[in-house]
Design a protein around this motif. Structure first.
Motif, mmCIF file in Angstrom:
data_model
loop_
_atom_site.group_PDB
_atom_site.id
_atom_site.type_symbol
_atom_site.label_atom_id
_atom_site.label_comp_id
_atom_site.label_asym_id
_atom_site.label_seq_id
_atom_site.Cartn_x
_atom_site.Cartn_y
_atom_site.Cartn_z
ATOM 1 N N GLU A 118 -18.940 -5.185 17.388
ATOM 2 C CA GLU A 118 -20.100 -4.421 17.760
ATOM 3 C C GLU A 118 -19.464 -2.733 17.614
ATOM 4 O OE1 GLU A 118 -23.503 -2.992 21.230
ATOM 5 O OE2 GLU A 118 -23.322 -4.818 20.441
ATOM 6 N N PHE A 119 -19.813 -1.934 16.869
ATOM 7 C CA PHE A 119 -19.095 -0.625 16.876
ATOM 8 C C PHE A 119 -20.086 0.760 16.081
ATOM 9 C CE2 PHE A 119 -17.904 -3.176 13.457
ATOM 10 C CZ PHE A 119 -18.169 -2.705 11.717
ATOM 11 N N GLN A 120 -18.934 1.750 15.520
ATOM 12 C CA GLN A 120 -19.759 2.665 15.068
ATOM 13 C C GLN A 120 -19.182 3.745 14.244
ATOM 14 O OE1 GLN A 120 -20.886 5.294 18.652
ATOM 15 N NE2 GLN A 120 -18.711 6.257 18.048
ATOM 16 N N LEU A 121 -19.838 3.960 13.015
ATOM 17 C CA LEU A 121 -18.659 4.467 11.829
ATOM 18 C C LEU A 121 -19.539 5.904 11.754
ATOM 19 C CD1 LEU A 121 -20.050 1.561 9.736
ATOM 20 C CD2 LEU A 121 -17.845 2.340 10.747
ATOM 21 N N THR A 122 -18.214 6.837 11.439
ATOM 22 C CA THR A 122 -18.854 8.196 10.311
ATOM 23 C C THR A 122 -17.834 8.186 9.279
ATOM 24 O OG1 THR A 122 -16.636 9.068 11.063
ATOM 25 C CG2 THR A 122 -18.928 9.285 12.276
ATOM 26 N N VAL A 123 -18.171 8.964 8.031
ATOM 27 C CA VAL A 123 -17.834 8.764 6.531
ATOM 28 C C VAL A 123 -16.661 9.968 6.057
ATOM 29 C CG1 VAL A 123 -18.435 8.258 3.902
ATOM 30 C CG2 VAL A 123 -19.224 6.396 5.810
ATOM 31 N N PHE A 124 -15.737 9.960 5.376
ATOM 32 C CA PHE A 124 -15.521 11.384 4.834
ATOM 33 C C PHE A 124 -15.113 11.000 3.527
ATOM 34 C CE2 PHE A 124 -14.085 10.630 9.634
ATOM 35 C CZ PHE A 124 -14.407 12.175 10.341
ATOM 36 N N THR A 125 -14.520 11.927 3.161
ATOM 37 C CA THR A 125 -14.362 11.778 1.423
ATOM 38 C C THR A 125 -12.864 12.328 1.713
ATOM 39 O OG1 THR A 125 -15.192 13.953 0.688
ATOM 40 C CG2 THR A 125 -16.215 11.663 0.133
ATOM 41 N N ARG A 126 -12.300 11.484 0.856
ATOM 42 C CA ARG A 126 -10.349 12.206 0.419
ATOM 43 C C ARG A 126 -10.779 12.813 0.522
ATOM 44 N NH1 ARG A 126 -5.921 8.986 1.307
ATOM 45 N NH2 ARG A 126 -3.715 10.276 -0.123
ATOM 46 N N ALA A 139 -25.285 12.998 7.955
ATOM 47 C CA ALA A 139 -24.827 14.159 7.861
ATOM 48 C C ALA A 139 -23.325 14.001 8.765
ATOM 49 C CB ALA A 139 -25.256 14.717 7.948
ATOM 50 N N THR A 140 -22.419 14.879 8.712
ATOM 51 C CA THR A 140 -21.436 15.506 9.016
ATOM 52 C C THR A 140 -21.390 14.970 10.612
ATOM 53 O OG1 THR A 140 -21.270 17.799 8.961
ATOM 54 C CG2 THR A 140 -20.298 16.218 7.522
ATOM 55 N N ASP A 141 -22.488 15.921 10.944
ATOM 56 C CA ASP A 141 -23.025 15.854 12.610
ATOM 57 C C ASP A 141 -23.571 14.044 13.049
ATOM 58 O OD1 ASP A 141 -25.262 16.047 12.180
ATOM 59 O OD2 ASP A 141 -25.901 17.277 13.760
ATOM 60 N N GLU A 142 -23.529 13.011 12.388
ATOM 61 C CA GLU A 142 -24.074 11.880 12.627
ATOM 62 C C GLU A 142 -23.313 10.521 12.295
ATOM 63 O OE1 GLU A 142 -28.215 13.813 10.914
ATOM 64 O OE2 GLU A 142 -27.352 12.377 9.375
ATOM 65 N N ARG A 144 -27.974 1.104 13.212
ATOM 66 C CA ARG A 144 -28.822 2.308 12.954
ATOM 67 C C ARG A 144 -28.121 3.692 13.246
ATOM 68 N NH1 ARG A 144 -28.278 -1.111 17.531
ATOM 69 N NH2 ARG A 144 -29.786 -2.097 18.474
ATOM 70 N N LEU A 145 -28.867 4.743 12.933
ATOM 71 C CA LEU A 145 -28.843 5.868 12.748
ATOM 72 C C LEU A 145 -28.356 6.986 13.908
ATOM 73 C CD1 LEU A 145 -29.735 6.644 8.958
ATOM 74 C CD2 LEU A 145 -27.681 5.416 9.630
ATOM 75 N N ARG A 146 -27.262 7.704 13.864
ATOM 76 C CA ARG A 146 -27.512 7.973 15.473
ATOM 77 C C ARG A 146 -27.144 8.707 14.932
ATOM 78 N NH1 ARG A 146 -23.342 6.628 19.868
ATOM 79 N NH2 ARG A 146 -23.231 8.975 20.396
ATOM 80 N N LYS A 147 -27.244 10.353 16.166
ATOM 81 C CA LYS A 147 -26.558 12.081 16.209
ATOM 82 C C LYS A 147 -24.973 11.493 16.501
ATOM 83 C CE LYS A 147 -29.249 15.322 14.543
ATOM 84 N NZ LYS A 147 -28.522 15.602 12.537
ATOM 85 N N LYS A 148 -23.998 11.850 16.840
ATOM 86 C CA LYS A 148 -22.807 12.575 17.642
ATOM 87 C C LYS A 148 -23.097 13.086 18.645
ATOM 88 C CE LYS A 148 -19.556 12.851 13.520
ATOM 89 N NZ LYS A 148 -18.330 13.447 12.838
ATOM 90 N N GLN A 149 -23.499 13.720 19.078
ATOM 91 C CA GLN A 149 -23.877 14.615 20.385
ATOM 92 C C GLN A 149 -26.294 13.760 20.587
ATOM 93 O OE1 GLN A 149 -24.048 15.100 23.695
ATOM 94 N NE2 GLN A 149 -22.556 16.007 22.917
ATOM 95 N N LEU A 150 -25.942 12.946 21.160
ATOM 96 C CA LEU A 150 -27.030 12.754 21.249
ATOM 97 C C LEU A 150 -28.194 13.388 22.623
ATOM 98 C CD1 LEU A 150 -26.224 8.606 23.395
ATOM 99 C CD2 LEU A 150 -26.642 9.858 20.260
#
Length: 384
Positions: free
Chosen positions: A173-181, A345-348, A358-364
């Motif tokens: 169980e973990f959480q992900l954010t995405v960036f392009t190179r 988005a960048t803040d999610e 699930r999708l969530r905001k970084k800051q709840l």
């Protein structure tokens, strides 16, 4: 022999797989390993296996033309050559694509943490990612300033999505954010495609700076400059010049896709979801546990909307003629993992568990997000 694939066994250790081009190989042979850097080092082969159907069978000696697996060589990579120590000659190496997409794998910090997965700690997450490096040579794992987060780079969205799905099935169980190179390229390309732009050239200077040239209809540039400055956070430079008149084609898309965000914790109910579906499409159905900051839907507007999907209808003594008519909800939008990674988005971020993602905001907290957005707008106004 050219190493074309890797495997790992808890008892045998690292296993190299490839085809023997010349000569023969026996177990306990002394060999030379030629790496990509040209360094030659002596090694000993402990076990040799051949393939028969889906089985891997031990063998004493193998000849040229056989596809084999060998163990006993710890530090080996795809593209290395295993050769005779007295006539060490490197075969043409296999080129491995460089990573293009980066994700942050972090410990799940949502209020539902630990309910659906048993492997939730940073130590377990780190061990699993490092174990993946033994066979997944095109993967990159980097430590961050936080012990609870790791940068993981891969060859594309699908490459990393396969890793995520495998970890889910292993009860992580973990959480992900995405960036392009190259930062902002994905966002810019998507927006310009909606504006009927055609890319004519793209150059990378090797220092993280990318020059992109497009042919864009003039009507497609309406409102783009201000959006460009916000999207690149002031780090981009834009210039344009007239080329020629051309026949009008297509329609410039102006719709935005933003999030419907839950305003409080609880369980989603039909009445609350009906109100949410008046604003857009929902991702959850009645009976789904939600928490503040969780993304419960999307809508075609420019800003996020905070909404209470746990709100129940108040009972009164007054009834209308249609009060007891059952109201039907539209089916929820069920995204695949790849679609969820593209949507955020960048803040999610994406919360991944063995049973759900699930999708969530970084800051709840909605209040904290509002204050942060106000500070960001002030910085943009004063040019900071």
């Amino acid at each position: 022999m050219l190493v074309a694939a890797l495997d790992y066994d808890n008892y045998l250790g690292q296993i190299a797989i490839g085809r023997i081009f010349r000569g023969s190989l026996s177990f306990r042979d002394s060999v030379a390993v030629l790496g990509r850097d040209g360094v030659v080092r002596p090694e000993n082969v402990e076990n040799v296996f051949i393939f028969k159907g889906l089985e891997r069978l031990p063998a004493q000696t193998v000849q040229a033309g056989e596809i084999v697996a060998i163990s006993g060589i710890a530090e080996i990579s795809i593209g290395d050559t295993i050769a005779d120590p007295y006539e060490a000659e490197a075969l043409p190496s296999i080129e491995i694509d460089e990573p293009t997409v980066m994700m942050t794998f972090g410990v799940n910090t949502s209020p539902l943490m630990g309910r659906e997965g048993s492997r939730c700690t940073s130590r377990m997450l780190r061990e699993r990612l490092l174990r993946e490096l033994r066979t997944n040579v095109s993967l990159r794992v980097e430590e961050t300033a936080s012990a609870d987060e790791f940068f993981v780079s891969g060859r594309g969205e699908l490459h990393l999505a396969i890793l995520v799905e495998n970890m889910r099935r292993e009860d992580y169980e973990f959480q992900l954010t995405v960036f392009t190179r190259e930062e902002f390229i994905g966002t810019l390309s998507e927006s310009l495609a909606d504006r009927l732009a055609q890319m004519t050239n793209m150059d990378n200077d090797g220092n993280g700076n990318v020059k992109m040239e497009y042919l864009v209809p003039t009507r497609g540039l309406i409102g783009f400059r201000s959006w460009f400055l916000r999207a690149t956070r002031g780090n981009g430079v834009i210039d344009n010049r007239f080329v020629e008149y051309r026949p009008m084609r297509g329609e410039v898309k102006s719709a935005f896709s933003q999030s419907l965000v839950a305003s409080e914790p609880g369980v989603a109910v039909t009445y609350g979801l009906l109100n949410a579906q008046g604003r857009g499409s929902t991702f959850v159905e009645p009976g789904t546990p939600v928490y503040e900051g969780m993304i419960v839907g999307m809508h075609p507007k420019e800003d996020d909307i905070v909404i209470n999907v746990c709100r129940e209808k108040k009972l009164t003594n007054m009834r209308s003629s249609t009060a007891d008519v059952a109201k039907r909800l539209s089916p929820p939008v069920k995204m695949r993992l790849e679609e969820a990674l593209e949507f955020i988005a960048t803040d999610e971020l994406v919360e991944v568990t063995p049973l759900n993602f699930r999708l969530r905001k970084k800051q709840l907290s909605a209040g904290v997000r509002l204050r942060q957005r106000s500070r960001d707008r002030q910085r943009e106004t004063v040019g900071v």
